[in-house]
Design an enzyme around this catalytic site. Structure first.
Site, PDB file in Angstrom:
ATOM      1  N   LYS A 253       0.378  -1.025   0.037  1.00 19.93           N
ATOM      2  CA  LYS A 253       0.551  -0.393  -0.151  1.00 19.93           C
ATOM      3  C   LYS A 253       0.740   1.185   0.303  1.00 19.93           C
ATOM      4  CE  LYS A 253      -3.878   1.884   2.547  1.00 19.93           C
ATOM      5  NZ  LYS A 253      -2.957   3.763   2.247  1.00 19.93           N
ATOM      6  N   ARG A 258      -3.335   8.793  -5.367  1.00 18.66           N
ATOM      7  CA  ARG A 258      -4.261   8.108  -6.819  1.00 18.66           C
ATOM      8  C   ARG A 258      -4.172   8.763  -8.082  1.00 18.66           C
ATOM      9  NH1 ARG A 258      -9.014   4.132  -4.397  1.00 18.66           N
ATOM     10  NH2 ARG A 258      -9.142   2.632  -6.507  1.00 18.66           N
ATOM     11  N   ARG A 273      -8.351  11.382  -7.201  1.00 14.82           N
ATOM     12  CA  ARG A 273      -9.310  10.516  -6.172  1.00 14.82           C
ATOM     13  C   ARG A 273     -10.544  11.366  -6.078  1.00 14.82           C
ATOM     14  NH1 ARG A 273     -11.852   9.236  -2.624  1.00 14.82           N
ATOM     15  NH2 ARG A 273     -11.985   7.491  -0.380  1.00 14.82           N
ATOM     16  N   PHE A 343      -1.556  -1.008  -9.566  1.00 14.22           N
ATOM     17  CA  PHE A 343      -2.542  -1.631  -9.248  1.00 14.22           C
ATOM     18  C   PHE A 343      -3.966  -1.963 -10.422  1.00 14.22           C
ATOM     19  CE2 PHE A 343      -3.810   2.665  -7.228  1.00 14.22           C
ATOM     20  CZ  PHE A 343      -5.082   2.604  -7.166  1.00 14.22           C
ATOM     21  N   ARG A 420     -17.507   1.311  -0.966  1.00 14.05           N
ATOM     22  CA  ARG A 420     -16.164   0.998  -0.538  1.00 14.05           C
ATOM     23  C   ARG A 420     -16.406  -1.080   0.080  1.00 14.05           C
ATOM     24  NH1 ARG A 420     -12.129   3.723   2.429  1.00 14.05           N
ATOM     25  NH2 ARG A 420     -13.928   5.881   2.350  1.00 14.05           N
ATOM     26  N   LYS A 426      -7.882  -3.157   3.758  1.00 14.72           N
ATOM     27  CA  LYS A 426      -6.562  -1.994   3.942  1.00 14.72           C
ATOM     28  C   LYS A 426      -5.639  -2.773   5.382  1.00 14.72           C
ATOM     29  CE  LYS A 426      -8.785   2.581   4.373  1.00 14.72           C
ATOM     30  NZ  LYS A 426      -8.934   3.761   3.534  1.00 14.72           N
TER      31      LYS A 426
HETATM   32  P1  ATP Z   1      -9.890   5.841   0.931  1.00 14.64           P
HETATM   33  O1  ATP Z   1      -9.226   5.820  -0.640  1.00 14.64           O
HETATM   34  O2  ATP Z   1      -9.786   4.301   1.512  1.00 14.64           O
HETATM   35  O3  ATP Z   1     -11.487   6.926   1.553  1.00 14.64           O
HETATM   36  P2  ATP Z   1      -7.216   7.792   2.320  1.00 14.64           P
HETATM   37  O4  ATP Z   1      -7.786   8.356   0.994  1.00 14.64           O
HETATM   38  O5  ATP Z   1      -8.005   7.745   3.356  1.00 14.64           O
HETATM   39  O6  ATP Z   1      -9.246   6.628   1.634  1.00 14.64           O
HETATM   40  P3  ATP Z   1      -6.732   5.410   2.534  1.00 14.64           P
HETATM   41  O7  ATP Z   1      -7.953   4.563   3.669  1.00 14.64           O
HETATM   42  O8  ATP Z   1      -4.533   5.203   3.151  1.00 14.64           O
HETATM   43  O9  ATP Z   1      -6.769   6.123   1.947  1.00 14.64           O
HETATM   44  O10 ATP Z   1      -6.383   3.780   1.335  1.00 14.64           O
HETATM   45  C1  ATP Z   1      -7.192   4.034   0.620  1.00 14.64           C
HETATM   46  C2  ATP Z   1      -5.826   4.644  -0.982  1.00 14.64           C
HETATM   47  O11 ATP Z   1      -4.241   3.611  -1.530  1.00 14.64           O
HETATM   48  C3  ATP Z   1      -6.433   4.769  -2.237  1.00 14.64           C
HETATM   49  O12 ATP Z   1      -6.862   5.186  -2.495  1.00 14.64           O
HETATM   50  C4  ATP Z   1      -4.903   4.555  -3.015  1.00 14.64           C
HETATM   51  O13 ATP Z   1      -4.700   6.039  -3.265  1.00 14.64           O
HETATM   52  C5  ATP Z   1      -3.647   4.288  -2.079  1.00 14.64           C
HETATM   53  N1  ATP Z   1      -3.372   2.737  -2.386  1.00 14.64           N
HETATM   54  C6  ATP Z   1      -1.680   2.209  -2.508  1.00 14.64           C
HETATM   55  N2  ATP Z   1      -1.283   1.375  -3.299  1.00 14.64           N
HETATM   56  C7  ATP Z   1      -3.041   0.840  -3.201  1.00 14.64           C
HETATM   57  C8  ATP Z   1      -2.760  -0.434  -3.822  1.00 14.64           C
HETATM   58  N3  ATP Z   1      -2.497  -1.510  -4.086  1.00 14.64           N
HETATM   59  N4  ATP Z   1      -4.041  -1.208  -4.553  1.00 14.64           N
HETATM   60  C9  ATP Z   1      -4.685   0.265  -4.446  1.00 14.64           C
HETATM   61  N5  ATP Z   1      -5.137   1.227  -3.406  1.00 14.64           N
HETATM   62  C10 ATP Z   1      -3.697   1.887  -2.938  1.00 14.64           C
END
Ligand code: ATP
Length: 588
Positions: A253, A258, A273, A343, A420, A426
């Site tokens: 991760k 993103r 995103r 990814f 989601r 995660k």
């Molecule tokens: P979310 O996107 O789940 O609302 P967030 O923006 O706070 O939450 P995280 O909860 O930390 O982010 O985790 C999700 C994010 O992790 C994804 O939106 C993406 O940007 C990132 N990410 C990093 N590596 C990967 C991977 N291998 N596959 C999917 N997402 C990944």
């Protein structure tokens, strides 16, 4: 269609404090709208002219807007400015001055139509280059001259990018389902179409003109961003193996930004995103996709991560933030170089991959990429037991990653656009201890400050999002972690979201001094999650007549500009965090 019909409806929506009434008013408006302008009405209702991914700047600077009002009402800029300081809303100010003018002159002009207002705003948005300021000013002042005071209020709010109605995508989808889909059940079909197109106007147009059957056939298309799939979270290897019992792949991760990249021949478009067009911010990523994704047409997802080019080491997320800028992009590109870790694959040369299982998407992605130091697929492995998962997790952390993304490889492991779910989980380092993971909460109210904080806000009322009911539920009151700079900046940021009463989509038992439409998201850290009789988050799900609250909340300093209010942490996630906390407590 008369613009006054829209303005009347907006006024009713603004006055209501009930979510269902808001939908009813919207349904009535959509039914009144002629089919050929339904998209326009849908966009306007959210204070927009186009879907978010269209890269045209709709808003104008406050100074120019002030001049337009001044010109239309025949008062000096200073008078307008003075009133604006009191109302904090140029819409309201314009309404007030125009009302005085109309009374004084009593002359009649032809009523405005939606088509005319939209057309003028569109022309304003598209005029650029030398002389464009004068053009915009003339267009806007002209519109205001023909508008009633009420119409002027909403026209000004649209151009200021600040409708304050807080009508979310889901509210529009609900209303469309009722007005044109034959009832609430149609929302699922409409939502899928929206998830793969990110264009509410387009969904509305198809359902109105061709019916629900045509909406079912909506397809992924290059250029139209797909709403991102999101992950649930779990705190231990055991739980992950149990949850993903039909098999999964663990991936690093990465801690970056993103990016959803759309490639059509040489043309590459990048979406954030939030699905905003960020192509100009990352010319290096554009080049990498052009050269290393070997498909004529493709949609791929990647994490852009700041790197040290000499060592190829990954750098923390904060480094990448320097890339978020409008000017000096070339310099920033050199100073903060990136790597792309791909990814997912959502589309390739005529095939929609969103409905294919994860391994199929993954294998195709591996096939169409030429890997280099700067373009890779996310490091991954198939995992069968706890030991392997733990050691892969440690490896990810050692390599500068946040942890792992565990992705189901089962039959149903399609790309769940906009959702989601448990297909992706995660697993971050922080989950290993008690509530040390941050949450993203929406500012929905504020309390006046006292003493050192007199004149600014003392604390904020924060909420989680409940996607089932499409409402925001309070979870905590937070006054810690704000620097002097934050406290100076926040009234400025929040002012444009101020509303006169609690928003119709907010459920709160607490009375704030000031209310806001749900729009701004901040990252918060707390000591623990507790049962609370005064907060409405996850009300009645853990204990009757009680909700959940965050104890000792602290703002981390991170404004989640990449998230809309509907992307905030959900009531269900908080419920799960609470359960996890309980389990840990029992174990210790
Ligand atoms: P979310 O996107 O789940 O609302 P967030 O923006 O706070 O939450 P995280 O909860 O930390 O982010 O985790 C999700 C994010 O992790 C994804 O939106 C993406 O940007 C990132 N990410 C990093 N590596 C990967 C991977 N291998 N596959 C999917 N997402 C990944």
């Amino acid at each position: 269609m008369w613009f006054s019909l829209i303005a009347d409806c907006y006024e009713k929506i603004e006055a209501t404090t009930k979510r269902f009434e808001m939908t009813d008013h919207l349904v009535a408006l959509l039914k009144l709208t002629p089919p050929d302008i339904i998209e326009k009405v849908v966009y306007l209702t959210q204070g927009k002219l186009y879907p978010d991914f269209i890269d045209v700047q709709t808003g104008i600077a406050e100074k120019l807007a002030l001049q337009a009002v001044s010109k239309a009402v025949g008062k000096s800029g200073r008078e307008i400015e003075e009133d604006l300081a009191k109302t904090g809303d140029l819409g309201e100010t314009a309404q007030k001055f125009l009302a005085k003018k109309t009374q004084a002159t009593l002359f009649k002009v032809a009523p405005l139509t939606v088509e005319a207002v939209y057309g003028t705003l569109d022309r304003m948005a598209r005029s650029s280059g030398t002389g464009s300021m004068t053009k915009k000013l003339t267009f806007l002042a002209g519109l205001l001259t023909s508008a009633t005071p009420k119409e002027a209020k909403y026209i000004m709010r649209i151009v200021m990018g600040n409708m304050r109605l807080g009508i979310a995508d889901m509210t529009v989808l609900d209303a469309l389902a009722i007005a044109y889909g034959g009832g609430g059940e149609a929302r699922v079909t409409l939502e899928r179409a929206y998830n793969v197109s990110s264009d509410l106007g387009k969904v509305a147009k198809v359902v109105v003109e061709k019916g629900l059957k045509a909406v079912e056939k909506f397809e992924v298309s290059v250029g139209n961003p797909i709403r991102p799939m999101m992950a649930e979270r779990l705190g231990s290897s055991e739980e992950i193996l149990e949850k993903l019992d039909s098999g999964f792949m663990a991936e690093f991760k990465y801690d970056g930004e993103r990016i959803q990249a759309h490639k059509q021949g040489r043309k590459v478009t990048l979406f954030s995103r939030r699905l905003e067009n960020i192509t100009d911010q990352y010319p290096d990523a554009v080049g990498l996709i052009q050269r290393h994704v070997n498909a004529e047409k493709a949609i791929v997802e990647a994490e852009a991560v700041a790197i040290d080019v000499d060592t190829n080491e990954l750098k923390p997320f904060q480094e990448l933030m320097h890339r978020r800028r409008k000017y000096g992009i070339k310099e920033a590109m050199k100073e903060y170089p990136i790597s792309l870790f791909l990814f997912d694959l959502l589309y390739a040369d005529g095939d929609d991959y969103t409905l294919k299982p994860y391994l199929v998407r993954h294998m195709k992605l591996e096939q169409i990429i030429t890997k280099t130091d700067r373009v890779k697929t996310a490091e991954s492995t198939i995992v069968y037991n706890i030991e392997d998962l733990e050691s892969f997790f440690e490896k990810a952390v050692e390599n500068g990653c946040e942890g792992l993304m565990c992705k189901s490889t089962g039959k149903g492991s399609v790309y769940q656009a906009g959702a989601r779910g448990w297909m992706w989980i995660k697993y971050k380092r922080e989950y290993k201890s008690e509530m040390t993971d941050t949450v993203d909460l929406v500012i929905i109210g504020a309390f006046h400050g006292r003493g050192k904080r007199a004149g600014t806000y003392g604390a904020f009322l924060l909420a989680t999002y409940n996607p089932e009911k499409d409402i925001f539920e309070t979870i905590t009151k937070c006054g810690t972690g704000f620097t002097d700079e934050d406290l100076r900046k926040l009234p400025e940021i929040m002012n444009k979201h101020k509303i006169v009463h609690k928003h119709a989509r907010v459920k709160s038992m607490l009375e704030a001094n000031v209310w806001f439409e749900p729009a701004v998201v901040i990252e918060v850290m707390g000591a623990e999650i507790t049962i609370s009789p005064v907060h409405t988050c996850a009300m009645d799900t853990i204990r009757k007549d009680s909700g959940l609250a965050i104890r000792f909340p602290r703002f981390t300093g991170n404004y989640r500009l990449d998230k809309s209010a509907e992307n905030a942490t959900t009531d269900r996630e908080i419920g799960e965090m609470y359960q996890r906390q309980l389990r840990k407590l029992k174990e210790s």
